[in-house]
Design a protein around this motif. Structure first.
Motif, PDB file in Angstrom:
ATOM      1  N   GLY B 109       0.813  -1.203   0.000  1.00  0.00           N
ATOM      2  CA  GLY B 109       0.000   0.000   0.000  1.00  0.00           C
ATOM      3  C   GLY B 109       0.853   1.262   0.000  1.00  0.00           C
ATOM      4  O   GLY B 109       0.625   2.183  -0.783  1.00  0.00           O
ATOM      5  N   GLN B 110       1.866   1.247   0.846  1.00  0.00           N
ATOM      6  CA  GLN B 110       2.744   2.412   0.945  1.00  0.00           C
ATOM      7  C   GLN B 110       3.484   2.637  -0.376  1.00  0.00           C
ATOM      8  O   GLN B 110       3.623   3.766  -0.839  1.00  0.00           O
ATOM      9  N   GLN B 111       3.925   1.528  -1.000  1.00  0.00           N
ATOM     10  CA  GLN B 111       4.636   1.655  -2.283  1.00  0.00           C
ATOM     11  C   GLN B 111       3.718   2.228  -3.362  1.00  0.00           C
ATOM     12  O   GLN B 111       4.132   3.058  -4.181  1.00  0.00           O
ATOM     13  N   ALA B 112       2.464   1.784  -3.361  1.00  0.00           N
ATOM     14  CA  ALA B 112       1.513   2.276  -4.358  1.00  0.00           C
ATOM     15  C   ALA B 112       1.294   3.776  -4.186  1.00  0.00           C
ATOM     16  O   ALA B 112       1.269   4.530  -5.154  1.00  0.00           O
ATOM     17  N   LEU B 113       1.169   4.189  -2.927  1.00  0.00           N
ATOM     18  CA  LEU B 113       0.946   5.607  -2.640  1.00  0.00           C
ATOM     19  C   LEU B 113       2.131   6.443  -3.130  1.00  0.00           C
ATOM     20  O   LEU B 113       1.968   7.466  -3.808  1.00  0.00           O
ATOM     21  N   GLU B 114       3.328   5.972  -2.808  1.00  0.00           N
ATOM     22  CA  GLU B 114       4.550   6.678  -3.214  1.00  0.00           C
ATOM     23  C   GLU B 114       4.603   6.818  -4.737  1.00  0.00           C
ATOM     24  O   GLU B 114       4.898   7.884  -5.279  1.00  0.00           O
ATOM     25  N   LYS B 115       4.270   5.726  -5.408  1.00  0.00           N
ATOM     26  CA  LYS B 115       4.347   5.712  -6.859  1.00  0.00           C
ATOM     27  C   LYS B 115       3.261   6.599  -7.486  1.00  0.00           C
ATOM     28  O   LYS B 115       3.502   7.288  -8.480  1.00  0.00           O
ATOM     29  N   ALA B 116       2.077   6.586  -6.880  1.00  0.00           N
ATOM     30  CA  ALA B 116       0.983   7.400  -7.413  1.00  0.00           C
ATOM     31  C   ALA B 116       1.298   8.887  -7.255  1.00  0.00           C
ATOM     32  O   ALA B 116       0.980   9.701  -8.121  1.00  0.00           O
ATOM     33  N   ILE B 117       1.951   9.239  -6.146  1.00  0.00           N
ATOM     34  CA  ILE B 117       2.340  10.635  -5.924  1.00  0.00           C
ATOM     35  C   ILE B 117       3.425  11.039  -6.920  1.00  0.00           C
ATOM     36  O   ILE B 117       3.399  12.128  -7.504  1.00  0.00           O
ATOM     37  N   ALA B 118       4.363  10.111  -7.162  1.00  0.00           N
ATOM     38  CA  ALA B 118       5.410  10.392  -8.149  1.00  0.00           C
ATOM     39  C   ALA B 118       4.795  10.607  -9.530  1.00  0.00           C
ATOM     40  O   ALA B 118       5.205  11.493 -10.286  1.00  0.00           O
ATOM     41  N   TYR B 119       3.767   9.826  -9.850  1.00  0.00           N
ATOM     42  CA  TYR B 119       3.075   9.965 -11.133  1.00  0.00           C
ATOM     43  C   TYR B 119       2.461  11.352 -11.226  1.00  0.00           C
ATOM     44  O   TYR B 119       2.569  12.047 -12.227  1.00  0.00           O
ATOM     45  N   TYR B 120       1.827  11.774 -10.141  1.00  0.00           N
ATOM     46  CA  TYR B 120       1.178  13.087 -10.105  1.00  0.00           C
ATOM     47  C   TYR B 120       2.200  14.196 -10.325  1.00  0.00           C
ATOM     48  O   TYR B 120       1.967  15.168 -11.037  1.00  0.00           O
ATOM     49  N   ARG B 121       3.357  14.026  -9.727  1.00  0.00           N
ATOM     50  CA  ARG B 121       4.387  15.059  -9.857  1.00  0.00           C
ATOM     51  C   ARG B 121       5.140  14.962 -11.173  1.00  0.00           C
ATOM     52  O   ARG B 121       6.003  15.793 -11.454  1.00  0.00           O
ATOM     53  N   GLY B 122       4.859  13.903 -11.929  1.00  0.00           N
ATOM     54  CA  GLY B 122       5.535  13.732 -13.212  1.00  0.00           C
ATOM     55  C   GLY B 122       6.944  13.211 -13.086  1.00  0.00           C
ATOM     56  O   GLY B 122       7.753  13.335 -14.003  1.00  0.00           O
TER      57      GLY B 122
END
Lengths: 394, 274
Positions: B109-122
Motif C-alpha cells: 500500500g505504501q509503495q503504491a501511494l509513493e508511486k501514485a504521488i510520483a506519477y502526479y508530480r511527473g
C-alpha cells in the motif's frame, strides 16, 4: 449457523460409532494390553480385534499391521527403515507432489548425504512413468509414492510402480493416507512392501496411524523401546485410538460403495455446477484417476484466502493452494509441479467431501460461491482484461 | 488461520472505495499476479490540492484488500505532501495491526501511494531502482534497505514478512543478511548521545543501585565503584563477592553486560584489588 464441512482431506469428523467404541477405554477399561492379568488382557483382546479390522480393510494379514502415532511417523518409519536395512544404497525416489511428511524428510536426508530423485508430473498431475523407470538404479534403497494426492485427489498407479521396483529388487512404500477408506485396497494382490495410513482421515481420531509392513520385508524400527507391536514399534499402545481406528476401518469398508457412488455424485455435481456458473474456472488434476471425494478448482484472477474467508461467513469449510494460505509466500508445490499458471494457482480451492455430507450442503456452496467470486473479481485489477482474454472455462 | 483484527475483517468484508477514479491525478500499479499480490491505486485532487477521492483494486489476500481500502480512507482530505508521510506502519496501525507474516500487504500500500504521488508530480519511476536481490518476487536491494530502515528489521525472516524477499527459493537469504548487516551498522552509530564523564559516572551509579546491587545482595555480595577512566569502569568486590570463586564471571557476564546495555556499549568492567 451450521458448519458445512468440505475439508475432509484435512481431517474428518470422528463418527459417533467410533467415539462410542472408544469411550470405555478412557474410563473403566484402562488396563495395559501387555499385562499378564485379566484386567489388562481383556484390553489386549480388543487391540487384537482392531488389528484384524484394519487388516481386513487393507486385504492384509493382522501381523502386517503396526500401530503408530500418525501418518508422518509411518512415512518416516518406512523410509528410514529402507536406508537402515540397505546401508549400501543411498538413493531415494519420490515425486514432486508428495506430502511434506515425505518431501521434508527426504530434503533432510539429502543433507545427510542421500541422493533424492523427485519425479515430475504432467499438467494433469499424472506421474511421468518413463522418468520413473529411468530413476531406478542399483543404488536405490526405496521408492515412496503417494497413492492419492491430498490436494488434487489424483491417484498414482502405485501397484504398477511397485511391480517395476520389485523387478529391480527395490523396496516400495506408498503414502496411502488419502486413499485408505475411499478406494478399495487389496495388499494380498499387489507388490507394495510398505504402506502408511492415518486414522483421522477416515473418521477415527487424530494421533493414530498405521504402518503396514509386508511379511518377510527387511525392517529396522524407528521407535525403539518395549516389545509392543512385536518389537517393531516401541511405546505403550494408544488403546482408545487403536480401538477407534479398528471401528473406523470396519465402517469404511461398509461405506466404500456409498463413497464411490453418492459421494462421487455430490462431488461431480459441485464441480459441474461451479464450472458452469463461474467463468474462467477450471479443475486442477486428472479427472479420471481421482479420488471420489476431492475436487480442486481454480478461479482465475482472485486469491484463495479471500474466497475461504467469505465462504467462512456461511460456515463453509474448504482449503486453498494459494500462497497466502500456505504461509510460504509461494502457491502450493503440487500446483506448481503441475505447471498451473500463477493466475490460476493463487485462486485454487479444494473441496473434499465425506459420507457425512448432504446434497443441501453442496447446493449451498453452488448458490454461494459464484457471488463471492464475482465480488472478489470486481476488486481485482486483472479481471477486466482477463474476461476478454478467455471467456470459456478450460 | 490468520488472526486478523476485527478492523481487518471489516475492511475486507465491506471494503471502502473499490474501483478506479475517473480522470485520476495519481495512478500506480504495484506487485504482480505471480507474487500473489497486486494493487492499482488511483486518486484525484480537488481545487485546494487535497485528495478528494481515492480508489483501489487489489488482487491478494484479505489483509491486502483491507490494507488498500484503509489506505484510500487515510489519504482522503490530505495534500500530497501530507499523504506521502504515511508509512506502512501507519496503515497497519490504522487496521489495529497485521499478523507479522502479512506486513508486506501494508508495504504494498505504501509503495503504491509513493508511486501514485510520483506519477502526479511527473517524476519518472518506471525503472526500478537498485539491483534485484530476490528473483522470485523481484525485490531490489533498495526496497530491502528501505524496509529494514523504516521498520527497524533485524532478521531475514522479518525482511521476508515485510517485502516477501527470500520467501521463494531461498537463494538470496545470504544477500539479504548482508543488507541487514550493512543498514544496521549505519543506523547504530548516531543513536547514543555523547555523555560527559560526570553524567556517565552518575548513570553507572544509578544502574548499579537499581539493576545490579539488588541481585548481588541476594547472595550476600556487593560491588563498589572506585573510578571511571574513559570507558574503563573500575570496581571493587565487596561482601561475599570478595571471596566467591564465581565473582569474576559475575563481573563480566552480568555487571558488564548490564552496564553496556543500559549505559554505553563501549564500557569495560575491570576489577581493582586494594
Amino acid at each position: 449457523m451450521t458448519t458445512v464441512y468440505l475439508d475432509n482431506n484435512a481431517t474428518t469428523q470422528v463418527s459417533a460409532e467410533v467415539l462410542a467404541a472408544m469411550m470405555p477405554y478412557f474410563g473403566r477399561l484402562y488396563g495395559n494390553p501387555s499385562s499378564m492379568h485379566t484386567f489388562g488382557g481383556q484390553v489386549g483382546i480388543k487391540v487384537r480385534e482392531a488389528r484384524e479390522q484394519v487388516a481386513a480393510l487393507l486385504g492384509a494379514s493382522p501381523d502386517e499391521i503396526i500401530f503408530t502415532s500418525c501418518g508422518t511417523e509411518s512415512d518416516n518409519t518406512a523410509i528410514r527403515s529402507a536406508l537402515a536395512t540397505y546401508p549400501e544404497r543411498r538413493h531415494i525416489v519420490i515425486s514432486r507432489v508428495e506430502h511434506p511428511a515425505v518431501r521434508s524428510l527426504c530434503a533432510h536426508l539429502a543433507k545427510e548425504g542421500c541422493r533424492v530423485t523427485e519425479l515430475p508430473v504432467d499438467s494433469e498431475g499424472r506421474l511421468n512413468m518413463e522418468a520413473y523407470e529411468k530413476s531406478l538404479t542399483p543404488d536405490t534403497a526405496i521408492v515412496s509414492l503417494m497413492w492419492a494426492n491430498n490436494e488434487t485427489g489424483v491417484m498414482f498407479p502405485v501397484e504398477k510402480a511397485a511391480l517395476m521396483a520389485h523387478d529391480r529388487g527395490i523396496l516400495f512404500h506408498t503414502d496411502a493416507v488419502q486413499a485408505v477408506g475411499k478406494i478399495p485396497i487389496d495388499m494380498e494382490n499387489n507388490a507394495i512392501d510398505m504402506l502408511s495410513l492415518s486414522g483421522h482421515k477416515l473418521h477415527a481420531p487424530k494421533g493414530i496411524g498405521v504402518f503396514y509392513l509386508r511379511r518377510g520385508t527387511r525392517f529396522s524400527p524407528f521407535m525403539i523401546g518395549g516389545h509392543q507391536e512385536r518389537e517393531r514399534r516401541g511405546g505403550t499402545e494408544n488403546v482408545p485410538s487403536i480401538i477407534g481406528l479398528g471401528k473406523a476401518c470396519e465402517l469404511a469398508a461398509a461405506y466404500m460403495e456409498e463413497e464411490n457412488t453418492r459421494v462421487r455424485q455430490l462431488r461431480d455435481k459441485l464441480e459441474h455446477e461451479l464450472l458452469d456458473r463461474i467463468p474462467n474456472s477450471r479443475v486442477n488434476g486428472d479427472r479420471v484417476n481421482r479420488l471420489p471425494n476431492t475436487t480442486n478448482i481454480s478461479f482465475e484472477f482472485v486469491e484463495g484466502e479471500g474466497i475461504l474467508l467469505m465462504l467462512d461467513r456461511y460456515g463453509i469449510c474448504a482449503s486453498s493452494g494459494s500462497a497466502c494460505t500456505s504461509g510460504s509466500l509461494q502457491p502450493s508445490h503440487v500446483l506448481r509441479a503441475m505447471g498451473v499458471p500463477f493466475t490460476m494457482a493463487h485462486g485454487s480451492i479444494r473441496f473434499s467431501l465425506s459420507i457425512m455430507n448432504t446434497e443441501e450442503e453442496i447446493d449451498l456452496v453452488i448458490e454461494t460461491l459464484p457471488e463471492i467470486i464475482q465480488r472478489l473479481r470486481e476488486m481485482s485489477p486483472y479481471w477486466d482484461s482477463g474476461r476478454q482474454a478467455c471467456a470459456t472455462p478450460s | 488461520m490468520w488472526e486478523y483484527t476485527d478492523k481487518v475483517r471489516e475492511y475486507f468484508l465491506e471494503p471502502r472505495n473499490v474501483g478506479e477514479v475517473d480522470n485520476p491525478d495519481g495512478v500506480a500499479e504495484v506487485g504482480s499476479i505471480a507474487c500473489g499480490d497486486a494493487l492499482r491505486l488511483t486518486f484525484k485532487l480537488d481545487e485546494n490540492k487535497r485528495i478528494s477521492e481515492a480508489k483501489f483494486k487489489t488482487f491478494g489476500c484479505a489483509s491486502a484488500i483491507a490494507s488498500a481500502s484503509a489506505l484510500t480512507e487515510m489519504v482522503k482530505g490530505l495534500t500530497v505532501e501530507e499523504a506521502e508521510k504515511i508509512t506502512n506502519q501507519d496503515i497497519a496501525a490504522y487496521l489495529g495491526g497485521l499478523p507479522k507474516e502479512k506486513m508486506h500487504c501494508s508495504v504494498l500500500g505504501q509503495q503504491a501511494l509513493e508511486k501514485a504521488i510520483a506519477y502526479y508530480r511527473g517524476v519518472p519511476t518506471e525503472v526500478k531502482e537498485g539491483e534485484i536481490i530476490c528473483e522470485c518476487f523481484g525485490v531490489t536491494d533498495r526496497e530491502i534497505e528501505q524496509a529494514v530502515r523504516k521498520n527497524n528489521l533485524s532478521s531475514v525472516e522479518e525482511v521476508t514478512n515485510y517485502t516477501k524477499a527470500g520467501g521463494g527459493c531461498g537463494n538470496c537469504l545470504d544477500r539479504i543478511q548482508e543488507i541487514i548487516d550493512r543498514v544496521r551498522a549505519e543506523v547504530r552509530e548516531p543513536v547514543r548521545p555523547k555523555m560527559t564523564n560526570i553524567q556517565k559516572i552518575r548513570m553507572i551509579e544509578e544502574i548499579l543501585d537499581r539493576e545490579i546491587r539488588p541481585a548481588l545482595k541476594n547472595d550476600g555480595g556487593d560491588v563498589e565503584l572506585i573510578d571511571v577512566i574513559g570507558n574503563r569502569v573500575l570496581l571493587a568486590k565487596r561482601g561475599y563477592c570478595a571471596v566467591c570463586p564465581a565473582s569474576q564471571q559475575t563481573l563480566k557476564g552480568f555487571v558488564e553486560v548490564k552496564l553496556r546495555e543500559l549505559v554505553s556499549p563501549d564500557l569495560v568492567v575491570e576489577e581493582v584489588t586494594e
